[in-house]
Design a protein around this motif. Structure first.
Motif, PDB file in Angstrom:
ATOM      1  N   TRP A  15      65.112 -75.012 -57.501  1.00 36.75           N
ATOM      2  CA  TRP A  15      64.241 -74.424 -56.482  1.00 36.75           C
ATOM      3  C   TRP A  15      64.924 -74.483 -55.116  1.00 36.75           C
ATOM      4  O   TRP A  15      64.967 -73.514 -54.375  1.00 36.75           O
ATOM      5  N   ARG A  16      65.476 -75.660 -54.800  1.00 36.74           N
ATOM      6  CA  ARG A  16      66.152 -75.841 -53.506  1.00 36.74           C
ATOM      7  C   ARG A  16      67.346 -74.894 -53.382  1.00 36.74           C
ATOM      8  O   ARG A  16      67.574 -74.303 -52.324  1.00 36.74           O
ATOM      9  N   LEU A  19      66.371 -71.332 -52.348  1.00 32.81           N
ATOM     10  CA  LEU A  19      65.717 -71.121 -51.055  1.00 32.81           C
ATOM     11  C   LEU A  19      66.454 -70.138 -50.132  1.00 32.81           C
ATOM     12  O   LEU A  19      65.801 -69.280 -49.525  1.00 32.81           O
ATOM     13  N   ALA A  22      65.460 -66.554 -50.635  1.00 32.73           N
ATOM     14  CA  ALA A  22      64.029 -66.229 -50.638  1.00 32.73           C
ATOM     15  C   ALA A  22      63.723 -65.088 -49.678  1.00 32.73           C
ATOM     16  O   ALA A  22      64.292 -65.002 -48.586  1.00 32.73           O
ATOM     17  N   TYR A  25      61.776 -66.757 -46.215  1.00 34.56           N
ATOM     18  CA  TYR A  25      62.382 -68.083 -46.172  1.00 34.56           C
ATOM     19  C   TYR A  25      61.450 -69.168 -45.632  1.00 34.56           C
ATOM     20  O   TYR A  25      61.304 -70.213 -46.275  1.00 34.56           O
ATOM     21  N   ALA A  28      58.863 -70.021 -48.246  1.00 37.58           N
ATOM     22  CA  ALA A  28      59.474 -70.667 -49.407  1.00 37.58           C
ATOM     23  C   ALA A  28      59.816 -72.119 -49.109  1.00 37.58           C
ATOM     24  O   ALA A  28      59.572 -73.011 -49.931  1.00 37.58           O
ATOM     25  N   VAL A  29      60.361 -72.373 -47.925  1.00 39.44           N
ATOM     26  CA  VAL A  29      60.707 -73.747 -47.542  1.00 39.44           C
ATOM     27  C   VAL A  29      59.447 -74.592 -47.402  1.00 39.44           C
ATOM     28  O   VAL A  29      59.401 -75.738 -47.854  1.00 39.44           O
ATOM     29  N   TYR A  32      58.232 -75.475 -50.844  1.00 42.60           N
ATOM     30  CA  TYR A  32      59.121 -76.456 -51.463  1.00 42.60           C
ATOM     31  C   TYR A  32      58.855 -77.852 -50.896  1.00 42.60           C
ATOM     32  O   TYR A  32      58.700 -78.812 -51.645  1.00 42.60           O
TER      33      TYR A  32
END
Length: 57
Positions: A15-16, A19, A22, A25, A28-29, A32
């Motif tokens: 997942w990281r 990022l 994405a 962004y 998404a961050v 996460y």
């Protein structure tokens, strides 16, 4: 049965790594980080559902 520690570690690593690509962004961050903190802290689903924005600040 919950996922193994290795499977969870691999999940968050993948997942990281995704990022930077994405589409949105910052969103998404945010997702996460919230998920990672939830996992690390061990909060229960019922407790997480009860969190309000005032609780975060």
């Amino acid at each position: 049965m919950p996922p193994s520690a290795a499977a969870t570690r691999d999940f968050f690593a993948a997942w990281r790594a995704a990022l930077p690509a994405a589409r949105k962004y910052p969103v998404a961050v945010r997702n996460y980080v919230m998920s990672k903190i939830t996992y690390i802290s061990g909060v229960r689903a019922a407790e997480l559902c009860g969190v309000r924005i005032g609780d975060v600040h």
